[in-house]
Design a protein around this motif. Structure first.
Motif, mmCIF file in Angstrom:
data_model
loop_
_atom_site.group_PDB
_atom_site.id
_atom_site.type_symbol
_atom_site.label_atom_id
_atom_site.label_comp_id
_atom_site.label_asym_id
_atom_site.label_seq_id
_atom_site.Cartn_x
_atom_site.Cartn_y
_atom_site.Cartn_z
ATOM 1 N N LYS A 132 -17.094 -3.848 -11.966
ATOM 2 C CA LYS A 132 -17.427 -3.841 -10.658
ATOM 3 C C LYS A 132 -16.319 -1.855 -10.585
ATOM 4 O O LYS A 132 -17.185 -0.541 -9.699
ATOM 5 N N ILE A 133 -15.252 -1.666 -10.143
ATOM 6 C CA ILE A 133 -14.555 -0.661 -9.612
ATOM 7 C C ILE A 133 -14.760 0.371 -10.532
ATOM 8 O O ILE A 133 -14.343 1.226 -10.386
ATOM 9 N N ILE A 134 -13.976 0.101 -12.025
ATOM 10 C CA ILE A 134 -14.067 0.499 -13.573
ATOM 11 C C ILE A 134 -15.243 1.962 -13.014
ATOM 12 O O ILE A 134 -14.863 3.361 -13.165
ATOM 13 N N PRO A 135 -16.376 2.087 -12.873
ATOM 14 C CA PRO A 135 -17.308 3.183 -13.186
ATOM 15 C C PRO A 135 -17.287 3.542 -11.865
ATOM 16 O O PRO A 135 -16.989 4.829 -11.376
ATOM 17 N N LEU A 136 -17.000 3.185 -10.344
ATOM 18 C CA LEU A 136 -16.424 4.480 -9.454
ATOM 19 C C LEU A 136 -15.221 4.925 -9.604
ATOM 20 O O LEU A 136 -15.430 6.009 -8.877
ATOM 21 N N VAL A 137 -13.933 4.093 -9.973
ATOM 22 C CA VAL A 137 -13.131 5.073 -10.080
ATOM 23 C C VAL A 137 -13.010 6.411 -10.744
ATOM 24 O O VAL A 137 -12.378 7.400 -10.721
ATOM 25 N N ILE B 239 -14.571 1.152 -3.494
ATOM 26 C CA ILE B 239 -13.806 0.546 -3.965
ATOM 27 C C ILE B 239 -12.275 -0.043 -2.875
ATOM 28 O O ILE B 239 -12.256 -1.382 -3.590
ATOM 29 N N ALA B 240 -12.937 0.473 -1.879
ATOM 30 C CA ALA B 240 -12.009 -0.393 -0.900
ATOM 31 C C ALA B 240 -11.931 -1.190 -0.281
ATOM 32 O O ALA B 240 -11.796 -3.144 -0.593
ATOM 33 N N ASP B 241 -14.087 -1.986 -0.700
ATOM 34 C CA ASP B 241 -14.960 -3.062 0.285
ATOM 35 C C ASP B 241 -14.408 -4.150 -1.250
ATOM 36 O O ASP B 241 -14.049 -5.381 -1.286
ATOM 37 N N LEU B 242 -14.327 -4.068 -2.856
ATOM 38 C CA LEU B 242 -13.663 -4.570 -3.853
ATOM 39 C C LEU B 242 -12.596 -5.205 -3.337
ATOM 40 O O LEU B 242 -12.465 -6.129 -4.207
ATOM 41 N N ASP C 134 -4.076 9.607 -12.235
ATOM 42 C CA ASP C 134 -4.162 7.979 -12.106
ATOM 43 C C ASP C 134 -4.118 7.663 -11.122
ATOM 44 O O ASP C 134 -4.262 8.093 -10.403
ATOM 45 N N PHE C 135 -5.523 6.407 -11.083
ATOM 46 C CA PHE C 135 -5.377 5.564 -9.790
ATOM 47 C C PHE C 135 -4.389 4.259 -10.208
ATOM 48 O O PHE C 135 -4.105 3.624 -11.046
ATOM 49 N N ILE C 136 -4.398 4.627 -9.188
ATOM 50 C CA ILE C 136 -2.830 3.500 -8.898
ATOM 51 C C ILE C 136 -3.283 2.525 -7.368
ATOM 52 O O ILE C 136 -4.055 2.401 -6.408
ATOM 53 N N LEU C 137 -3.244 1.311 -7.990
ATOM 54 C CA LEU C 137 -4.137 0.151 -7.368
ATOM 55 C C LEU C 137 -2.795 -0.452 -6.354
ATOM 56 O O LEU C 137 -1.610 -1.015 -7.379
ATOM 57 N N MET D 206 0.734 -1.405 8.087
ATOM 58 C CA MET D 206 -0.067 -0.566 7.411
ATOM 59 C C MET D 206 0.024 -1.043 6.267
ATOM 60 O O MET D 206 0.583 -1.100 4.897
ATOM 61 N N ILE D 207 -1.655 -0.931 4.825
ATOM 62 C CA ILE D 207 -1.616 -1.706 3.532
ATOM 63 C C ILE D 207 -2.027 -0.494 2.423
ATOM 64 O O ILE D 207 -2.814 0.222 3.093
ATOM 65 N N PHE D 208 -1.422 -0.331 1.860
ATOM 66 C CA PHE D 208 -2.134 0.674 0.722
ATOM 67 C C PHE D 208 -2.497 0.246 -0.281
ATOM 68 O O PHE D 208 -2.453 -0.507 -0.813
ATOM 69 N N LEU D 209 -3.932 0.698 0.096
ATOM 70 C CA LEU D 209 -5.162 0.152 -1.299
ATOM 71 C C LEU D 209 -4.903 0.351 -2.728
ATOM 72 O O LEU D 209 -4.976 0.489 -3.771
ATOM 73 N N PHE D 210 -5.299 1.699 -2.905
ATOM 74 C CA PHE D 210 -5.303 2.075 -3.683
ATOM 75 C C PHE D 210 -4.863 3.943 -3.686
ATOM 76 O O PHE D 210 -5.001 4.550 -2.391
ATOM 77 N N ARG D 211 -4.850 4.632 -4.465
ATOM 78 C CA ARG D 211 -4.391 6.611 -4.322
ATOM 79 C C ARG D 211 -4.665 6.858 -5.695
ATOM 80 O O ARG D 211 -5.449 6.349 -7.194
ATOM 81 N N PHE D 212 -4.904 7.806 -6.058
ATOM 82 C CA PHE D 212 -5.299 8.603 -7.320
ATOM 83 C C PHE D 212 -3.969 10.117 -7.267
ATOM 84 O O PHE D 212 -3.407 10.192 -5.751
ATOM 85 N N ASP D 213 -3.329 10.093 -8.337
ATOM 86 C CA ASP D 213 -2.203 10.925 -8.333
ATOM 87 C C ASP D 213 -2.507 11.206 -9.477
ATOM 88 O O ASP D 213 -2.675 11.069 -10.600
#
Length: 116
Positions: free
Chosen positions: A33-38, A95-98, A15-18, A1-8
């Motif tokens: 591109k990621i910033i506005p999505l996050v 976000i995941a696609d990026l 917090d956005f954890i990448l 399993m690969i963790f891409l990101f999470r919101f805590d």
């Protein structure tokens, strides 16, 4: 399993954890591109974090069989209206696609260096 990101959860918001490897390999164009999505996703999730039973409100992983999966904190989905949920999931997928683009681009760069 690969963790891409999470919101805590934090006291002041989320917090956005990448994934550390993705963060180290991040490209400026993808970062932009990621910033506005996050930000959009965090604003949407922030309204519901009080219902999250875990510190991690949402995470995105790639399973061992390469399936991508968004996971909300258990039970959190019942509080989110369907339109907001769709926005959250669509943003998470983008976000995941990026993130995958970062990984693929880095892999291609490594291959090109080793073939020289």
């Amino acid at each position: 399993m690969i963790f891409l990101f999470r919101f805590d959860k934090t006291t002041n918001g989320l917090d956005f954890i990448l994934n550390e490897g993705i963060a180290q390999d991040m490209y400026p164009d993808i970062h932009e591109k990621i910033i506005p999505l996050v930000e959009s996703t965090a604003r949407a999730l922030d309204h519901y974090k009080i219902h999250s039973i875990h510190d991690t409100v949402m995470q995105f992983i790639i399973d061992d069989n390469n399936d991508m999966e968004v996971k909300l904190s258990p039970g959190l989905g019942q509080y989110i209206d369907p339109i907001t949920k769709q926005v959250i999931f669509t943003n998470a997928k983008s976000i995941a696609d990026l993130c995958v683009e970062v990984m693929n681009r880095r892999t291609l760069e490594i291959r090109a260096k080793t073939q020289k």
